[in-house]
Design a protein around this motif. Sequence first.
Motif, PDB file in Angstrom:
ATOM      1  N   PHE A 130       0.876  -1.180   0.000  1.00 13.70           N
ATOM      2  CA  PHE A 130       0.000   0.000   0.000  1.00 13.70           C
ATOM      3  C   PHE A 130       0.902   1.216   0.000  1.00 13.70           C
ATOM      4  N   GLN A 131       0.577   2.204  -0.842  1.00 15.25           N
ATOM      5  CA  GLN A 131       1.448   3.373  -0.930  1.00 15.25           C
ATOM      6  C   GLN A 131       0.629   4.654  -0.923  1.00 15.25           C
ATOM      7  N   LYS A 132       1.151   5.652  -0.183  1.00 15.99           N
ATOM      8  CA  LYS A 132       0.533   6.987  -0.258  1.00 15.99           C
ATOM      9  C   LYS A 132       1.626   8.044  -0.230  1.00 15.99           C
ATOM     10  N   LYS A 133       1.347   9.159  -0.892  1.00 10.18           N
ATOM     11  CA  LYS A 133       2.301  10.273  -0.917  1.00 10.18           C
ATOM     12  C   LYS A 133       1.682  11.465  -0.220  1.00 10.18           C
ATOM     13  N   GLY A 134       2.534  12.279   0.404  1.00  2.46           N
ATOM     14  CA  GLY A 134       1.997  13.472   1.055  1.00  2.46           C
ATOM     15  C   GLY A 134       3.041  14.167   1.902  1.00  2.46           C
ATOM     16  N   HIS A 135       2.585  15.185   2.644  1.00  3.15           N
ATOM     17  CA  HIS A 135       3.509  16.010   3.423  1.00  3.15           C
ATOM     18  C   HIS A 135       3.511  15.665   4.906  1.00  3.15           C
ATOM     19  N   SER A 136       2.734  14.652   5.290  1.00  4.48           N
ATOM     20  CA  SER A 136       2.694  14.274   6.706  1.00  4.48           C
ATOM     21  C   SER A 136       3.696  13.159   6.973  1.00  4.48           C
ATOM     22  N   ALA A 137       4.473  13.356   8.028  1.00  2.00           N
ATOM     23  CA  ALA A 137       5.418  12.313   8.429  1.00  2.00           C
ATOM     24  C   ALA A 137       4.643  11.136   9.013  1.00  2.00           C
ATOM     25  N   ARG A 138       5.266   9.986   9.033  1.00  2.00           N
ATOM     26  CA  ARG A 138       4.631   8.793   9.583  1.00  2.00           C
ATOM     27  C   ARG A 138       4.414   8.965  11.091  1.00  2.00           C
ATOM     28  N   ILE A 139       3.262   8.499  11.577  1.00  2.00           N
ATOM     29  CA  ILE A 139       2.974   8.581  13.020  1.00  2.00           C
ATOM     30  C   ILE A 139       3.424   7.284  13.674  1.00  2.00           C
ATOM     31  N   LEU A 140       4.239   7.428  14.703  1.00  2.00           N
ATOM     32  CA  LEU A 140       4.769   6.256  15.409  1.00  2.00           C
ATOM     33  C   LEU A 140       3.731   5.651  16.343  1.00  2.00           C
ATOM     34  N   SER A 141       3.851   4.358  16.568  1.00  2.00           N
ATOM     35  CA  SER A 141       3.031   3.718  17.607  1.00  2.00           C
ATOM     36  C   SER A 141       3.627   4.125  18.961  1.00  2.00           C
ATOM     37  N   PRO A 142       2.875   4.067  20.064  1.00  2.00           N
ATOM     38  CA  PRO A 142       3.424   4.436  21.377  1.00  2.00           C
ATOM     39  C   PRO A 142       4.696   3.651  21.715  1.00  2.00           C
ATOM     40  N   GLU A 143       4.735   2.361  21.327  1.00  2.00           N
ATOM     41  CA  GLU A 143       5.920   1.532  21.626  1.00  2.00           C
ATOM     42  C   GLU A 143       7.141   2.031  20.848  1.00  2.00           C
ATOM     43  N   GLU A 144       6.921   2.374  19.572  1.00  2.00           N
ATOM     44  CA  GLU A 144       8.024   2.875  18.741  1.00  2.00           C
ATOM     45  C   GLU A 144       8.538   4.212  19.278  1.00  2.00           C
ATOM     46  N   ALA A 145       7.605   5.078  19.647  1.00  2.00           N
ATOM     47  CA  ALA A 145       7.980   6.405  20.172  1.00  2.00           C
ATOM     48  C   ALA A 145       8.797   6.268  21.455  1.00  2.00           C
ATOM     49  N   GLU A 146       8.375   5.353  22.301  1.00  2.00           N
ATOM     50  CA  GLU A 146       9.080   5.139  23.571  1.00  2.00           C
ATOM     51  C   GLU A 146      10.492   4.601  23.330  1.00  2.00           C
ATOM     52  N   ARG A 147      10.595   3.671  22.393  1.00  2.00           N
ATOM     53  CA  ARG A 147      11.906   3.076  22.103  1.00  2.00           C
ATOM     54  C   ARG A 147      12.874   4.122  21.540  1.00  2.00           C
ATOM     55  N   LEU A 148      12.383   4.973  20.628  1.00  2.00           N
ATOM     56  CA  LEU A 148      13.245   6.021  20.064  1.00  2.00           C
ATOM     57  C   LEU A 148      13.633   7.061  21.110  1.00  2.00           C
ATOM     58  N   ALA A 149      12.684   7.385  21.988  1.00  2.00           N
ATOM     59  CA  ALA A 149      12.951   8.383  23.039  1.00  2.00           C
ATOM     60  C   ALA A 149      14.039   7.899  24.000  1.00  2.00           C
ATOM     61  N   LYS A 150      14.072   6.599  24.234  1.00  2.00           N
ATOM     62  CA  LYS A 150      15.072   6.031  25.157  1.00  2.00           C
ATOM     63  C   LYS A 150      16.477   5.996  24.557  1.00  2.00           C
ATOM     64  N   ASP A 151      16.536   5.960  23.239  1.00  2.00           N
ATOM     65  CA  ASP A 151      17.830   5.792  22.568  1.00  2.00           C
ATOM     66  C   ASP A 151      18.526   7.146  22.406  1.00  2.00           C
ATOM     67  N   ARG A 152      19.177   7.588  23.476  1.00  2.00           N
ATOM     68  CA  ARG A 152      19.775   8.932  23.464  1.00  2.00           C
ATOM     69  C   ARG A 152      21.301   8.916  23.417  1.00  2.00           C
ATOM     70  N   VAL A 153      21.904   7.765  23.749  1.00  2.00           N
ATOM     71  CA  VAL A 153      23.364   7.712  23.842  1.00  2.00           C
ATOM     72  C   VAL A 153      23.984   7.699  22.441  1.00  2.00           C
ATOM     73  N   LEU A 154      24.911   8.647  22.225  1.00  2.00           N
ATOM     74  CA  LEU A 154      25.549   8.745  20.915  1.00  2.00           C
ATOM     75  C   LEU A 154      26.874   7.987  20.900  1.00  2.00           C
ATOM     76  N   VAL A 155      27.239   7.503  19.729  1.00  2.00           N
ATOM     77  CA  VAL A 155      28.544   6.879  19.520  1.00  2.00           C
ATOM     78  C   VAL A 155      29.622   7.918  19.861  1.00  2.00           C
ATOM     79  N   SER A 156      30.714   7.478  20.488  1.00  2.00           N
ATOM     80  CA  SER A 156      31.761   8.408  20.953  1.00  2.00           C
ATOM     81  C   SER A 156      32.333   9.238  19.802  1.00  2.00           C
ATOM     82  N   GLU A 157      32.839  10.408  20.147  1.00  2.00           N
ATOM     83  CA  GLU A 157      33.397  11.314  19.137  1.00  2.00           C
ATOM     84  C   GLU A 157      34.574  10.649  18.419  1.00  2.00           C
ATOM     85  N   PHE A 158      35.383   9.893  19.177  1.00  2.00           N
ATOM     86  CA  PHE A 158      36.542   9.198  18.598  1.00  2.00           C
ATOM     87  C   PHE A 158      36.077   8.235  17.502  1.00  2.00           C
TER      88      PHE A 158
END
Length: 268
Positions: free
Chosen positions: A3-31
């Motif tokens: 199924f495909q649609k085009k438009g200007h709205s970004a995809r809406i995350l499920s609550p589980e997806e949003a929570e998982r992305l919010a938790k992932d804050r640690v960045l790979v070291s500068e080195f």
Amino acid sequence: GVFQKKGHSARILSPEEAERLAKDRVLVSEFKQLKLEKEAQKNWDLFYKRNSTNFFKDRHWTTREFQELKVCREFADQKLTILEAGCGVGNCLFPLLEDDLNIFAYACDFSPRAVEYVKKNSLYSPERCKVFQCDLTKDDLLENIPADSVDVVTLIFVLSAIHPDKMHLVLKNIYKVLKPGKCVLFRDYGLYDHAMLRFKSGSKLGENFYVRQDGTRSYFFTEEFLSQLFKSEGYEQVVNEYVQRETVNRKEDLHVPRVFLQSKFQKP
């Protein structure tokens, strides 16, 4: 099914997806980030060594999705000059050359190994294409292509592999060889694509920017970011929208949400 649609709205995350992305804050070291930047070419070369020409499918959808490859002609059999920036092993290039005998293509890639694969392809013909190795962030395209000579530039799943701080250098480089009034056709990963949601903790390099296990990197675009990026280098926006696809595997009851950004920007 798909199924495909085009438009200007970004995809809406499920609550589980949003929570998982919010938790992932640690960045790979500068080195490690500096090491990845330094070894970017080596990592892509190793990618092609491992996968040869088998990883990506031939992109026969290009002319369907980008009517520009047909409509930018003033008459039916007009010769078109195109540049495929970041050609890989030719999955997009060769279907185009087969499909349209009135195309001459310049094609370049970061990986010397990918360029060699293109040259060894039985469809490769120096009369119809010129292929060369190039780091689009620093090697001047004018060394291989005359200024203002290209009708269409394709930038397909390329910019996402480049550090966001250097993306503007690619667009500046391409601008020099594109004819005034002609377009860059863009397709790449969009925000919250399935590939973005699959990254494990410890893969994050920055906002919407991740590293894969093989050291290659991937950025996931928002419509706003891409628009600003092109406009800041003097391009005019023609089309810029999300393509949301849901691939459904009924047998395994799998729903895979794919999100791409498909756009067209013109040199005034």
